[in-house]
Structures are given as structure tokens and as C-alpha cells.
Motif scaffolding. Structure first.
Motif, PDB file in Angstrom:
ATOM      1  N   MET A   1       1.655  -1.069 -12.083  1.00 31.62           N
ATOM      2  CA  MET A   1       1.863  -1.408 -10.798  1.00 31.62           C
ATOM      3  C   MET A   1       2.001  -2.962 -10.943  1.00 31.62           C
ATOM      4  SD  MET A   1      -1.038  -0.836  -7.821  1.00 31.62           S
ATOM      5  CE  MET A   1      -0.077   0.289  -7.385  1.00 31.62           C
ATOM      6  N   ASN A   2       3.418  -3.652 -10.448  1.00 33.49           N
ATOM      7  CA  ASN A   2       4.039  -4.952 -10.732  1.00 33.49           C
ATOM      8  C   ASN A   2       2.369  -5.815  -9.521  1.00 33.49           C
ATOM      9  OD1 ASN A   2       5.680  -4.651 -12.270  1.00 33.49           O
ATOM     10  ND2 ASN A   2       7.318  -4.456 -11.494  1.00 33.49           N
ATOM     11  N   GLY A   3       2.385  -5.512  -8.253  1.00 33.44           N
ATOM     12  CA  GLY A   3       1.717  -6.641  -7.594  1.00 33.44           C
ATOM     13  C   GLY A   3      -0.102  -5.713  -7.966  1.00 33.44           C
ATOM     14  N   ASP A   4      -0.373  -6.145  -6.243  1.00 31.17           N
ATOM     15  CA  ASP A   4      -2.290  -5.599  -6.275  1.00 31.17           C
ATOM     16  C   ASP A   4      -2.792  -4.232  -6.078  1.00 31.17           C
ATOM     17  OD1 ASP A   4      -2.152  -8.505  -6.702  1.00 31.17           O
ATOM     18  OD2 ASP A   4      -3.046  -8.634  -3.843  1.00 31.17           O
ATOM     19  N   LEU A   5      -3.434  -4.002  -6.704  1.00 27.37           N
ATOM     20  CA  LEU A   5      -4.009  -2.612  -5.981  1.00 27.37           C
ATOM     21  C   LEU A   5      -4.966  -3.080  -5.047  1.00 27.37           C
ATOM     22  CD1 LEU A   5      -4.019   0.315  -6.794  1.00 27.37           C
ATOM     23  CD2 LEU A   5      -5.618  -0.036  -8.095  1.00 27.37           C
ATOM     24  N   THR A   6      -5.386  -2.657  -3.848  1.00 30.68           N
ATOM     25  CA  THR A   6      -6.035  -2.072  -2.678  1.00 30.68           C
ATOM     26  C   THR A   6      -6.445  -0.766  -2.306  1.00 30.68           C
ATOM     27  OG1 THR A   6      -5.334  -4.580  -1.767  1.00 30.68           O
ATOM     28  CG2 THR A   6      -7.044  -2.582  -0.477  1.00 30.68           C
ATOM     29  N   ILE A   7      -8.113  -0.165  -2.770  1.00 26.78           N
ATOM     30  CA  ILE A   7      -8.094   0.761  -2.070  1.00 26.78           C
ATOM     31  C   ILE A   7      -8.779   0.500  -1.231  1.00 26.78           C
ATOM     32  CG2 ILE A   7      -9.599   3.057  -3.215  1.00 26.78           C
ATOM     33  CD1 ILE A   7      -8.043   2.663  -5.748  1.00 26.78           C
ATOM     34  N   ARG A   8      -8.611   0.951   0.317  1.00 25.88           N
ATOM     35  CA  ARG A   8      -9.624   0.314   1.075  1.00 25.88           C
ATOM     36  C   ARG A   8      -9.654   1.502   1.958  1.00 25.88           C
ATOM     37  NH1 ARG A   8      -7.125  -4.507   3.374  1.00 25.88           N
ATOM     38  NH2 ARG A   8      -8.388  -5.523   2.226  1.00 25.88           N
ATOM     39  N   GLY A   9     -11.221   1.639   2.120  1.00 24.85           N
ATOM     40  CA  GLY A   9     -11.364   2.891   3.225  1.00 24.85           C
ATOM     41  C   GLY A   9     -10.688   4.488   2.678  1.00 24.85           C
ATOM     42  N   ALA A  10     -11.295   4.468   2.031  1.00 25.63           N
ATOM     43  CA  ALA A  10     -10.571   6.310   1.002  1.00 25.63           C
ATOM     44  C   ALA A  10     -12.429   6.959   0.423  1.00 25.63           C
ATOM     45  CB  ALA A  10      -9.810   5.672  -0.245  1.00 25.63           C
ATOM     46  N   ASP A  11     -11.626   8.146   0.729  1.00 30.62           N
ATOM     47  CA  ASP A  11     -12.802   9.212   0.440  1.00 30.62           C
ATOM     48  C   ASP A  11     -11.988   9.593  -0.802  1.00 30.62           C
ATOM     49  OD1 ASP A  11     -15.303  10.374  -0.272  1.00 30.62           O
ATOM     50  OD2 ASP A  11     -14.804  11.914   1.362  1.00 30.62           O
ATOM     51  N   ALA A  12     -12.122   9.117  -2.129  1.00 27.11           N
ATOM     52  CA  ALA A  12     -11.212   9.629  -3.167  1.00 27.11           C
ATOM     53  C   ALA A  12     -11.976  10.494  -4.161  1.00 27.11           C
ATOM     54  CB  ALA A  12      -9.967   8.162  -3.526  1.00 27.11           C
ATOM     55  N   GLU A  13     -11.344  10.983  -4.855  1.00 29.33           N
ATOM     56  CA  GLU A  13     -11.505  11.916  -5.978  1.00 29.33           C
ATOM     57  C   GLU A  13      -9.838  11.201  -7.364  1.00 29.33           C
ATOM     58  OE1 GLU A  13     -11.726  16.103  -5.497  1.00 29.33           O
ATOM     59  OE2 GLU A  13     -13.901  15.729  -4.613  1.00 29.33           O
ATOM     60  N   PHE A  14     -10.582  10.490  -8.534  1.00 26.61           N
ATOM     61  CA  PHE A  14      -9.140   9.489  -9.319  1.00 26.61           C
ATOM     62  C   PHE A  14      -9.582  10.413 -10.741  1.00 26.61           C
ATOM     63  CE2 PHE A  14      -9.690   6.983  -6.546  1.00 26.61           C
ATOM     64  CZ  PHE A  14      -8.603   6.533  -6.336  1.00 26.61           C
ATOM     65  N   ASN A  15      -8.769  10.933 -11.170  1.00 26.22           N
ATOM     66  CA  ASN A  15      -8.060  11.262 -12.492  1.00 26.22           C
ATOM     67  C   ASN A  15      -6.914  10.304 -13.055  1.00 26.22           C
ATOM     68  OD1 ASN A  15      -8.598  12.320 -15.673  1.00 26.22           O
ATOM     69  ND2 ASN A  15      -7.823  14.438 -14.754  1.00 26.22           N
ATOM     70  N   SER A  16      -6.882   9.567 -13.029  1.00 25.43           N
ATOM     71  CA  SER A  16      -5.978   8.219 -13.231  1.00 25.43           C
ATOM     72  C   SER A  16      -5.912   6.729 -14.257  1.00 25.43           C
ATOM     73  CB  SER A  16      -5.260   8.216 -12.048  1.00 25.43           C
ATOM     74  OG  SER A  16      -5.919   7.736 -11.579  1.00 25.43           O
ATOM     75  N   ILE A  17      -5.141   6.735 -15.204  1.00 21.72           N
ATOM     76  CA  ILE A  17      -5.129   5.493 -15.527  1.00 21.72           C
ATOM     77  C   ILE A  17      -4.188   4.515 -14.363  1.00 21.72           C
ATOM     78  CG2 ILE A  17      -4.714   3.935 -18.134  1.00 21.72           C
ATOM     79  CD1 ILE A  17      -5.240   6.601 -18.883  1.00 21.72           C
ATOM     80  N   MET A  18      -4.587   3.711 -14.308  1.00 21.73           N
ATOM     81  CA  MET A  18      -3.511   2.854 -13.617  1.00 21.73           C
ATOM     82  C   MET A  18      -3.524   1.448 -14.652  1.00 21.73           C
ATOM     83  SD  MET A  18      -5.097   3.278  -9.737  1.00 21.73           S
ATOM     84  CE  MET A  18      -5.283   4.521  -9.808  1.00 21.73           C
ATOM     85  N   TYR A  19      -2.610   0.899 -14.762  1.00 19.14           N
ATOM     86  CA  TYR A  19      -1.979  -1.113 -14.847  1.00 19.14           C
ATOM     87  C   TYR A  19      -1.867  -1.836 -14.337  1.00 19.14           C
ATOM     88  CZ  TYR A  19      -2.093   2.832 -19.739  1.00 19.14           C
ATOM     89  OH  TYR A  19      -2.093   2.966 -20.327  1.00 19.14           O
ATOM     90  N   VAL A  20      -2.223  -2.682 -13.753  1.00 16.87           N
ATOM     91  CA  VAL A  20      -2.079  -3.601 -12.466  1.00 16.87           C
ATOM     92  C   VAL A  20      -1.322  -4.566 -12.970  1.00 16.87           C
ATOM     93  CG1 VAL A  20      -2.935  -4.138 -10.354  1.00 16.87           C
ATOM     94  CG2 VAL A  20      -3.645  -1.938 -11.157  1.00 16.87           C
ATOM     95  N   MET A  21      -0.932  -5.580 -12.540  1.00 15.29           N
ATOM     96  CA  MET A  21      -0.149  -6.696 -12.712  1.00 15.29           C
ATOM     97  C   MET A  21      -0.424  -8.230 -12.675  1.00 15.29           C
ATOM     98  SD  MET A  21       1.514  -5.821 -16.237  1.00 15.29           S
ATOM     99  CE  MET A  21       2.547  -7.538 -15.713  1.00 15.29           C
ATOM    100  N   ARG A  22      -1.206  -7.085 -11.179  1.00 16.12           N
ATOM    101  CA  ARG A  22      -2.262  -8.932 -10.375  1.00 16.12           C
ATOM    102  C   ARG A  22      -4.075  -8.571 -10.370  1.00 16.12           C
ATOM    103  NH1 ARG A  22       1.427 -10.827  -5.717  1.00 16.12           N
ATOM    104  NH2 ARG A  22      -0.863 -12.394  -5.497  1.00 16.12           N
ATOM    105  N   ASP A  23      -4.267  -8.766  -8.810  1.00 20.82           N
ATOM    106  CA  ASP A  23      -5.219  -8.218  -8.774  1.00 20.82           C
ATOM    107  C   ASP A  23      -5.945  -6.543  -8.459  1.00 20.82           C
ATOM    108  OD1 ASP A  23      -5.984 -10.931  -8.765  1.00 20.82           O
ATOM    109  OD2 ASP A  23      -5.787 -11.282  -6.666  1.00 20.82           O
ATOM    110  N   VAL A  24      -7.177  -6.327  -7.975  1.00 23.14           N
ATOM    111  CA  VAL A  24      -6.837  -5.019  -7.732  1.00 23.14           C
ATOM    112  C   VAL A  24      -8.397  -5.037  -6.615  1.00 23.14           C
ATOM    113  CG1 VAL A  24      -8.630  -2.760  -8.722  1.00 23.14           C
ATOM    114  CG2 VAL A  24      -6.420  -3.511  -9.856  1.00 23.14           C
TER     115      VAL A  24
END
Length: 168
Positions: A1-24
Motif C-alpha cells: 500500500m503506497n499511502g497510509d492504512l487506517t482501520i477505524r470502527g471495524a469488527d474484522a477478522e484478518f488473515n493477511s500480510i500488509m506492506y504499508v509505505m506510510r503510517d498505520v
């Protein structure tokens, strides 16, 4: 992901690998692994902030994951309740937490000092677990290291779609 990653207000289940170029930023969410073996692995060039997740809940968000930042990683377990099985790594790490229950209301006996200089409300917290737990698990690193084939690269995302706003 070239920008920021924001996860807000989620009820989430993950199975992933994320590469983030900026802030999380992960906040005001309840995050868990997808199924028994689901994990969330994040590598970020910027800062990682994990705060206000599972707020005032007695049961923690159980994240099987690893969080790496080339800058700073900040996690808060005061109102939040988070349990990470995996690990964290960053140039600068800030962790804040309390143990036991949390609420935005006064507990009975709060702010009354006994002869032992303990808050009476603190007696109910003795033996309770921290609201921020990080349990080192070398297997989560092996999950990443054992990937033999090239992962698919996602270049475009559809806009988010609200499925259900109620948290059970």
C-alpha cells in the motif's frame, strides 16, 4: 500500500500480510484472526498506532500477528483490551496499559485511600491480567518466512461497503 492504512470502527477478522509505505492506525475496532489460524502481519515504513480497540470490554481482541515499524510503534491498553500472540518490532516502542476492568464510570470506592495507600477499587484488580498482552510466538515469523511462492499484489481497492454497523 503506497499511502497510509487506517482501520477505524471495524469488527474484522484478518488473515493477511500488509506492506504499508506510510503510517498505520488501528483504532475503535475489534480485531481478531480469521478462523483458528488467521493472522495479521504488518510491515510499515511509517509509524504504527494501535489504540482504543475493544474499549471497556472484558474480553480482549485476540490478534495472532506481527507488527513491524521502521519508525515508532505505540499501543495503548488502558481503555483498550488487546492480546497479541506473535510480536512487535520498531525503532521506538511505547506501550501503556492497566490491568483488570476498565470503564468510563467510577468504580465503587474509587479515589478513597486506605491505610495501605491502595485505592479500594484497586483491590478488585489484584490478580487480573493486563489489558495489553504481547505473547511472543516464533511461529508467526515462520508463517512469513515459509512463504515459497510470490504473493499476489493488489494495486486497486474498491471503496468500503458498510455491511452492518451493529457490534454484537
Amino acid at each position: 500500500m503506497n499511502g497510509d492504512l487506517t482501520i477505524r470502527g471495524a469488527d474484522a477478522e484478518f488473515n493477511s500480510i500488509m506492506y504499508v509505505m506510510r503510517d498505520v492506525t488501528i483504532e475503535y475496532s475489534r480485531i481478531n484472526g480469521l478462523g483458528q489460524n488467521g493472522s495479521l502481519i504488518i510491515f510499515a515504513n511509517g509509524n504504527i498506532n494501535i489504540r482504543n480497540n475493544s474499549v471497556n470490554q472484558d474480553e480482549p481482541s485476540n490478534i495472532k500477528g506481527f507488527f513491524y515499524s521502521e519508525q515508532a510503534l505505540e499501543m495503548f491498553g488502558v481503555g483498550s483490551n488487546i492480546r497479541i500472540e506473535g510480536g512487535i518490532s520498531a525503532r521506538r516502542i511505547v506501550l501503556n496499559a492497566i490491568r483488570g476492568r476498565a470503564s468510563n464510570q467510577n468504580f465503587s470506592g474509587a479515589q478513597k485511600i486506605t491505610n495501605n495507600d491502595y485505592f479500594e477499587g484497586a483491590q478488585n484488580q489484584i490478580g487480573k491480567l493486563s489489558r495489553l498482552q504481547i505473547i511472543y510466538d516464533p511461529e508467526i515469523i515462520n508463517t512469513y518466512a515459509d512463504i515459497k511462492s510470490r504473493e499476489p499484489v493488489i494495486k486497486n481497492l474498491d471503496p468500503p461497503k458498510i455491511i452492518n454497523r451493529d457490534i454484537e
